[in-house]
Structure formats: structure tokens, C-alpha cells
Design a protein around this motif. Structure first.
Motif, mmCIF file in Angstrom:
data_model
loop_
_atom_site.group_PDB
_atom_site.id
_atom_site.type_symbol
_atom_site.label_atom_id
_atom_site.label_comp_id
_atom_site.label_asym_id
_atom_site.label_seq_id
_atom_site.Cartn_x
_atom_site.Cartn_y
_atom_site.Cartn_z
ATOM 1 N N LYS A 265 0.805 -1.219 0.000
ATOM 2 C CA LYS A 265 0.000 0.000 0.000
ATOM 3 C C LYS A 265 0.838 1.269 0.000
ATOM 4 O O LYS A 265 0.317 2.348 -0.274
ATOM 5 C CB LYS A 265 -0.934 0.006 1.215
ATOM 6 N N GLN A 266 2.108 1.148 0.321
ATOM 7 C CA GLN A 266 2.954 2.335 0.427
ATOM 8 C C GLN A 266 3.476 2.748 -0.948
ATOM 9 O O GLN A 266 3.961 1.914 -1.712
ATOM 10 C CB GLN A 266 4.108 2.063 1.382
ATOM 11 N N VAL A 267 3.386 4.043 -1.242
ATOM 12 C CA VAL A 267 3.765 4.546 -2.569
ATOM 13 C C VAL A 267 4.760 5.694 -2.495
ATOM 14 O O VAL A 267 5.325 6.100 -3.503
ATOM 15 C CB VAL A 267 2.514 5.010 -3.352
ATOM 16 N N ILE A 268 4.947 6.224 -1.296
ATOM 17 C CA ILE A 268 5.804 7.400 -1.152
ATOM 18 C C ILE A 268 6.596 7.287 0.145
ATOM 19 O O ILE A 268 6.046 6.923 1.184
ATOM 20 C CB ILE A 268 4.954 8.694 -1.187
ATOM 21 N N GLY A 269 7.901 7.543 0.074
ATOM 22 C CA GLY A 269 8.756 7.506 1.250
ATOM 23 C C GLY A 269 9.212 8.896 1.632
ATOM 24 O O GLY A 269 9.715 9.643 0.787
ATOM 25 N N LEU A 270 9.019 9.271 2.911
ATOM 26 C CA LEU A 270 9.357 10.614 3.371
ATOM 27 C C LEU A 270 9.916 10.557 4.794
ATOM 28 O O LEU A 270 9.617 9.636 5.555
ATOM 29 C CB LEU A 270 8.114 11.511 3.379
ATOM 30 N N VAL A 271 10.706 11.559 5.123
ATOM 31 C CA VAL A 271 11.190 11.743 6.488
ATOM 32 C C VAL A 271 10.259 12.726 7.197
ATOM 33 O O VAL A 271 9.829 13.718 6.611
ATOM 34 C CB VAL A 271 12.638 12.275 6.487
ATOM 35 N N GLU A 272 9.983 12.449 8.457
ATOM 36 C CA GLU A 272 9.123 13.335 9.237
ATOM 37 C C GLU A 272 9.742 14.729 9.330
ATOM 38 O O GLU A 272 10.958 14.877 9.411
ATOM 39 C CB GLU A 272 8.931 12.765 10.644
ATOM 40 N N ASN A 346 -4.736 9.953 3.575
ATOM 41 C CA ASN A 346 -4.370 8.591 3.161
ATOM 42 C C ASN A 346 -3.081 8.160 3.854
ATOM 43 O O ASN A 346 -2.038 7.986 3.210
ATOM 44 C CB ASN A 346 -4.180 8.537 1.639
ATOM 45 N N PRO A 347 -3.104 7.974 5.167
ATOM 46 C CA PRO A 347 -1.861 7.696 5.901
ATOM 47 C C PRO A 347 -1.181 6.391 5.508
ATOM 48 O O PRO A 347 0.031 6.255 5.692
ATOM 49 C CB PRO A 347 -2.325 7.669 7.364
ATOM 50 N N ALA A 348 -1.926 5.443 4.974
ATOM 51 C CA ALA A 348 -1.325 4.149 4.632
ATOM 52 C C ALA A 348 -0.382 4.250 3.440
ATOM 53 O O ALA A 348 0.411 3.330 3.195
ATOM 54 C CB ALA A 348 -2.431 3.137 4.340
ATOM 55 N N MET A 349 -0.445 5.347 2.695
ATOM 56 C CA MET A 349 0.362 5.443 1.476
ATOM 57 C C MET A 349 1.813 5.826 1.750
ATOM 58 O O MET A 349 2.661 5.735 0.870
ATOM 59 C CB MET A 349 -0.259 6.444 0.504
ATOM 60 N N VAL A 350 2.136 6.265 2.984
ATOM 61 C CA VAL A 350 3.467 6.786 3.258
ATOM 62 C C VAL A 350 4.332 5.757 3.965
ATOM 63 O O VAL A 350 3.871 5.025 4.851
ATOM 64 C CB VAL A 350 3.397 8.085 4.090
#
Length: 757
Positions: A265-272, A346-350
Motif C-alpha cells: 500500500k505504500q507509494v511514497i517515502g518521506l522523512v518526518e 491517506n496515511p497508509a500510502m506513506v
């Protein structure tokens, strides 16, 4: 994974056991030998038992070593499960850290992910304008310094950055680096890679985001990352997206390996985000865009493009932006606000990247929690408008790391990736063939090698305002210089109000010194019509005609004034030349206008304001005709005696070694780049103008004055080295032969004139 850790534990225990046994054996045998040598007489009755003990201990050590080797083999097999047997490079990162990875990367459970040795890694960067084009070079250097994989850079640019970066990468010629450009104004203007990638539809990107009000200093280009699913090739499945103010402290392949950790489900990777911006407590009535917790920073992004397209990313972010803008009215942090609003819904995408992948150095951040040692650092993000002046406990260390890459010699990054097949470009093939054809036993090998040297070129190093519609009689002053002539720039700018195009021969470190000098100068910083083009140093000779050609090729006006940096033009020469071009109807004729050259031996000079004042100074001996005492042939054909009383332009004939400073059309012949260092670099150019039947017209009310300076290194070599002078003569003869081939019988007069001297 469990099997792998069990094998690792066994290997650790076996290694410790082996170390203990070896230490025991060393101490045991040492004590025996020591006692026998110092204390005990030979005792034949005890010898066999001690030999047996030593043999038993040695046998046990051998068994442990064999078990150790077997465990290493099992561990290697466990790690290779699921791979295709290709050479691999391991990268470890934290996984599943709900706090956003704010621990040291040495303190959490590590999972192993692999990137194939020759896998092509894709990096997308939005870059617009002169300043960003400089910043992105430092980012690219830091990536190239650490990388072990082929790279493909995708630049979303405006027309300025496109021209600058395309020339830079073409001249840089880094092996196993591919570059594509996507013009944000109109993708039709972008260049495409030469290998198979499906092309996106040719659409303009600016209209996609121009409707979004943005308060951030990045302007419309700060929103461009939202459009990457549309801008990038349709069969590009994943990409790392970076801001230009990023510095890498590790191999980017480690970051690429994190893609393997994404769930379905994850499509995007980011740092907080490491500041309190999205918590809304920075000041009273502070109302940020909606975000998940502290929100995320978009300076470093991992995008799974194929999944985003299937999710309908374009519609998703657009609907979110439209909804939020009804109350927020504008974005404060450009694309970052919209990315966070989408993730909130959409929190599941990150996928939460560990924070060492984006250590954010803006004021009042929690960046210090991302590392405990230097080895923890992976990516540094200068995301404050203050940049290097930001407040941070360890800012000196970060600044030194950044400055290391800023001033690092980019030529050293032209290294091959061994074991990876590379597709060299046609220019690279031609250059390599020409280099292989050189004879190293040739006495003039160094001259010929310098001629073939590929110099990196960074065009428009400082802000430059391009002319929308140049005046048909407008003229640009064209010159070249190195660091030791930098002091001439302010004086020339005071004497010449028109556009200037300069090629500067500098190292990476010198280019940064020049940048600081220009930004600190009131005279230079006030000008926006001076184009500075950096040609980076390489080789032992000064490539004077290459520099002239770079400066000449990047002019915009119909006419150019070809001069040298150590000459000051008379006040008002810019206007005088434009009037002369119009009066002489130069657009309808092929002519070169000669500006008579004079010189002074005094470092301080009261510059003449008119021809009358100059003649008076000439008569008093404070001025001289240029080089009359060392090289009269160079300017004697100007006919200074006639010029004293001339009121209208007059024609002169070409003579051997004539090298005046001229005004010609921008499409004039290029300078011959075989001439490097000192000697014949201008003479050959004037000869070719004459071969093309240019009229040589001397302007009666124009003049320029050469200012004194220390001799250049190349003229010193010319004077001291017979070999240098001999090679120059060889190059002259070869130039004559080439001229004869191009212009036929008309060029024979030059060879005849040379032989008669």
C-alpha cells in the motif's frame, strides 16, 4: 530472515570460541617455551606428553576454523535467497519505526536490502534559474563522489537551467551518467535519453500548478514535484526526488534499497518534518496546512510512480489542494503542504524514512536527534533560507562537509564504474579515438593533448537578464580571463555600459572565490547584463581560444567587440560602436571594425576622455601605441599616423602578424583552438577573417588602452623554452595548410607572406 540471524549468532559464538582457543594456545605454548628456555633443563621423559597436548589443541582449533567457514557459507546463502545471483551491494536501514526513525541507525533492528551492482538508479530534481543551477552542481558532486551505480538524472527545468545544465553535463562527460531534461514551460523543448524509456505526452507543466497561490520563495517551481507522474516517462516505475539544497554523505544506492521495504500500500517515502511547523504552535494564530502528526518534509522523496499513477495521483492531489485552498488561500511551503494534506487523508500510502535520510538544518529543528556520530549521517538538507548561516549545534561540521563538495574538483569524478557496461556517447567515442591517434613521442604532444582536452563548462554562473529583442545594432564586449585578472572587472564595467560576455578559466575552488568577490562588489552585483561563463581548469596550457569561443558563442547581440580583459575601452565606446554600425550599414556588408589599441606603463592613469586628450598624452609620452617597442608588427597596419587626423573610417590591408581588436558580426569564424598558451591565437583569427574577405575598417574616434600587469605564465614559457617556440611554429605551418584546404588559392598569399619574412 530468522534463519539468517540464527546463522549470524552461531558465527559470532564460533568466532569468540576460536579467539579464546587461539589465545590459550599462544599462552600455553609461550609458557612452555619460556620455561624451557629460562628455568628447566631438558627433560626427555615429559616431552611426548606436551607434544600430544599441543597437537590436540591445534586439532581443536582447526575444527573450529572449519565450522566457522561452514557458517560463513550458510550465512551467504541465507542472504542470497530471493536474488537472481547477480553481483549485489547491501544497504541497511531502519524499518517500521513508528516515530519516524528518530534514533541512530546503529540502535535499531536492521534489515538487509540489496541493490544490484549495475542497476540504473533514477533521480529527479526540479531546478530553475541561475542560483539553483549552481546549487544543484554541489548536490550532484556529493552523489557522484559516493556512488557505485549508473545514474540517470531527470531535471525539470526552466529554459535558463536547461541551457546551463545541458552544457555542463555534455562537457563533464561522466561515465555511466545519463541526463534528461523536461522543460516545465513546454516539454517539447526538453531533450530525451538515447535509451528505451517511454516518453510522456508533450504537455506544459506550469499550467498544472500555476493556479495554486504559493507564498514560498521557490515560486511556481516549488510546486513542480506534484507533476512528476505526468512529466517523467510512463514506464519509469520509481524515482528518488531531491531538492537542490541537499548534500549526500553516503552512497545513494542505500536510499534506493529502501524501495524494497515498501508494503503493497505504500507509494511514497518521506522523512518526518523536524520542526514544529505543522504542529501549529510556532506563534499565535499560526495555522498550517493539515498534516499527519508533525508532517513530512519533501526535500527527499521516494516515489513509486507506477503505483501512484494507478491510484490516480494527479486527481488526488488536485482535489485535495482545491479543498484546502478554500480555507488556507495559499500554500506556505509549496508542494510540501499539498503532499502532507494528501497523506493526512491517506496515511497508509506513506513509508516513514529514518530521519538520517533528511537531516533538516533549519532553525529550531530536532535534527540533532537523527545522529549520534558522523557515521550516522546520510543526507543533509539546508532547508532554511539562511542556508549555511543556519543555527545548529554542529553547523560547522555540516558547513565544512558542504564546502568540501562545493570546491571539489569535478574532473576527479570522471571515473569509470568497473564491471558495468557503459554506452559512451558519440562525442566521447570521437574524443577517445583522437586521443589514441596522438603520438606520445611527438615533441608537441602536450600542445596537441591540450587541444583535445574536454573542459567542463558552466554557463551563466551568475544572474543574467536575457534580452527579449536585441537591438539590430547592439554589441557585446567579449573577453576571457583567469583569477589573476579579476581586478580588471570593475573598471571594465565602469567603462562599458553594454552587455558583456566573459569566459573565466578557474578551478572549482577559484570559481567560489570569484562568486564571493562578485557578490560583494557593488559595481558587479548591480549589473545584470554581464554573463560569466566558468571554464574549469584542466591541463598545463591556458586554452585561450577555447575561452574566447565560449564567450563568443553565448552572446545574444548581433555584433561582438572582441577584446582582451586587460584593455579599458574609452568612455562612451558602447554608444559610439552602435552608431558606427548603423552609419556604416554593417548589416549589408562584411566588415570588421578596428578599435585602435594603446598602452600605458603606469598602474595609475588619468584616463583620457576624448581623442584629443589621448593624442596629447601620446605626445607627452604617458601613452604609447600598443606593443610598439616589443611587437610593432601586431598593430602597425592600423596606421596610427593616419588615425591621428582621420575623421572618417578608413580601410587597411591585412599584413602578416596583424592582430587588431575588432567588432564583427556574432556569426564570425571561431578562433582556432589548436593555439593554446601564448602566440598566434589572435593572428590566426584575423587571417581567417581576411580569407573570408572581411573589410578591415579603422574607426577614427575609437580607442582602447592596455593596462600594465605582470607577465603571464605562458608568455614566460614562450620566452624561455625553445621547444615551446618550435611547437608554435609547427602549429602555424599546420594552420596554413588547413587554411589552404578550406580557401584554396586565395590562402596562398598568407604562406607566401610568411616565407618572405
Amino acid at each position: 530472515m530468522l534463519r539468517s540471524w540464527r546463522v549470524k549468532l552461531k558465527l559470532l559464538l564460533a568466532t569468540v570460541t576460536l579467539a579464546i582457543l587461539l589465545s590459550w594456545l599462544y599462552l600455553f605454548v609461550g609458557s612452555l617455551e619460556y620455561g624451557r628456555f629460562l628455568l628447566l633443563p631438558p627433560c626427555l621423559g615429559e616431552q611426548p606428553s606436551r607434544d600430544v597436548e599441543r597437537e590436540a589443541l591445534a586439532s581443536r582449533v582447526r575444527r573450529v576454523e572449519e565450522e566457522n567457514q561452514q557458517l560463513r557459507l550458510q550465512l551467504g546463502q541465507a542472504q542470497a535467497e530471493g536474488s537472481d545471483g547477480s553481483p549485489q551491494w547491501g544497504a541497511s536501514t531502519e524499518d517500521g519505526d513508528p516515530s519516524g526513525g528518530e534514533k541512530s541507525n546503529r540502535t535499531a533492528c536492521l534489515k538487509q536490502r540489496t541493490v544490484h551492482k549495475c542497476e540504473l538508479l533514477h533521480v529527479a530534481i526540479v531546478c530553475a534559474g541561475h542560483n539553483a543551477s549552481r546549487d544543484v552542481v554541489t548536490l550532484v558532486k556529493s552523489i557522484l563522489f559516493h556512488r557505485k551505480n549508473p545514474l540517470h538524472f531527470h531535471f525539470i527545468t526552466d529554459s535558463v537551467a536547461h541551457q546551463i545544465l545541458q552544457t555542463l553535463f555534455q562537457s563533464w562527460m561522466v561515465p555511466s551518467v545519463h541526463v534528461s531534461f523536461y522543460n516545465a514551460d513546454d516539454l517539447k523543448a526538453g531533450t530525451r535519453p538515447h535509451f528505451a524509456l517511454s516518453q510522456p505526452s508533450c504537455v506544459a507543466l506550469q499550467p498544472e500548478v500555476s493556479w495554486i497561490p504559493n507564498k514560498h520563495y521557490s515560486g511556481i517551481y516549488g510546486l513542480m514535484k506534484l507533476t512528476l507522474t505526468k512529466a517523467l516517462p510512463t514506464n519509469l516505475s520509481k524515482v528518488i526526488v531531491l531538492d537542490t539544497d541537499i548534500t549526500f554523505a553516503t552512497d545513494i544506492a542505500e536510499l534506493w534499497a529502501v524501495f524494497g521495504k515498501f508494503s503493497d500500500k505504500q507509494v511514497i517515502g518521506l522523512v518526518e518534518n523536524q520542526s514544529d511547523w505543522y504542529l501549529g504552535n510556532l506563534w499565535k494564530n499560526h495555522k498550517p496546512w493539515p498534516a499527519l502528526g508533525r508532517g513530512f518534509n519533501t526535500g527527499v522523496i521516494l516515489l513509486l510512480l507506477d503505483r501512484l499513477r494507478r491510484l490516480g495521483w494527479e486527481q488526488m492531489w488536485r482535489l485535495t489542494a482545491e479543498r484546502e485552498l478554500m480555507s488556507m488561500l495559499s500554500t506556505s511551503l509549496a508542494d510540501q503542504d499539498i503532499f502532507n494534506a494528501v497523506i493526512k487523508q491517506n496515511p497508509a500510502m506513506v513509508y516513514r524514512l529514518p530521519c538520517f535520510w533528511n537531516v533538516q538544518l533549519s532553525d529550531h529543528t530536532r535534527s540533532e536527534q537523527c545522529y549520534t556520530e558522523v557515521s550516522d549521517l546520510k543526507v543533509i538538507h539546508w532547508n532554511s533560507p539562511k542556508k549555511l548561516r543556519v543555527k545548529n549545534k554542529h553547523v560547522e561540521f555540516f558547513r565544512n562537509l558542504y564546502l568540501t563538495f562545493l570546491e571539489y574538483d569535478g574532473n576527479l569524478l570522471r571515473r569509470e564504474l568497473f564491471g558495468c557496461a557503459s554506452l559512451p556517447s558519440p562525442p566521447s567515442n570521437q574524443l577517445q579515438q583522437a586521443l589514441e591517434e596522438l603520438d606520445e613521442d611527438d615533441p608537441c604532444y602536450d600542445f596537441r593533448r591540450q587541444h583535445l582536452t574536454q573542459h567542463r563548462i558552466h554557463l551563466f554562473f551568475l544572474q543574467y537578464e536575457f534580452l527579449a529583442l536585441p537591438n539590430p545594432t547592439d554589441v557585446t564586449l567579449v573577453a576571457q580571463l583567469s583569477m589573476d585578472r579579476l581586478q580588471m572587472l570593475e573598471a571594465i564595467c565602469k567603462h562599458w555600459a553594454g552587455p558583456i560576455s566573459l569566459a573565466l578559466y578557474m578551478s572549482d575552488a577559484e570559481a567560489q572565490q570569484f562568486l564571493r568577490y562578485a557578490q560583494a562588489s557593488e559595481v558587479l552585483s548591480a549589473r545584470r547584463n554581464v554573463a560569466y561563463h566558468i571554464v574549469y581548469k584542466e591541463g598545463q596550457f591556458y586554452p585561450i581560444n577555447l575561452l574566447r569561443n565560449v564567450a563568443l558563442a553565448n552572446t545574444q547581440t548581433p555584433y561582438v567587440f572582441l577584446t582582451d580583459i586587460d584593455f579599458l575601452p574609452m568612455y562612451g565606446l558602447y554608444d559610439y560602436l552602435r552608431n558606427s554600425i548603423q552609419q556604416l550599414e554593417l548589416p549589408q556588408r562584411k566588415a570588421a571594425l578596428i578599435v585602435p589599441a594603446f598602452e600605458t606603463l603606469h598602474y595609475r592613469l588619468t584616463f583620457p576622455k576624448s581623442k584629443a586628450e589621448l593624442l596629447s598624452m601620446l605626445d607627452m609620452g604617458s601613452l604609447y601605441t600598443f606593443r610598439y617597442h616589443v611587437w610593432p608588427k601586431g598593430h602597425a597596419p592600423t596606421d596610427y599616423a593616419k588615425w591621428r587626423t582621420a575623421t572618417v573610417p578608413y580601410r587597411v590591408a591585412w599584413q602578416p602578424d596583424f592582430e587588431p581588436y575588432v567588432v564583427v558580426r556574432r556569426d564570425c569564424p571561431k578562433y582556432d583552438q589548436r593555439f593554446v598558451g601564448f602566440g598566434w591565437n589572435k593572428v590566426s583569427h584575423i587571417m581567417e577573417l581576411d580569407a573570408q574577405e572581411y573589410e578591415l575598417l579603422v574607426l577614427p574616434n575609437a580607442f582602447m588602452i592596455h593596462m600594465p600587469h605582470a607577465p603571464s605564465f605562458d608568455i614566460s614559457k614562450f620566452r624561455l623554452s625553445a621547444g615551446y617556440r618550435g611547437c608554435l611554429q609547427t602549429l602555424r605551418e599546420e594552420f596554413h595548410q588547413d587554411l589552404s584546404r578550406r580557401y584554396g588559392a586565395a590562402a596562398l598569399k598568407y604562406l607566401t607572406a610568411e616565407r618572405s619574412l
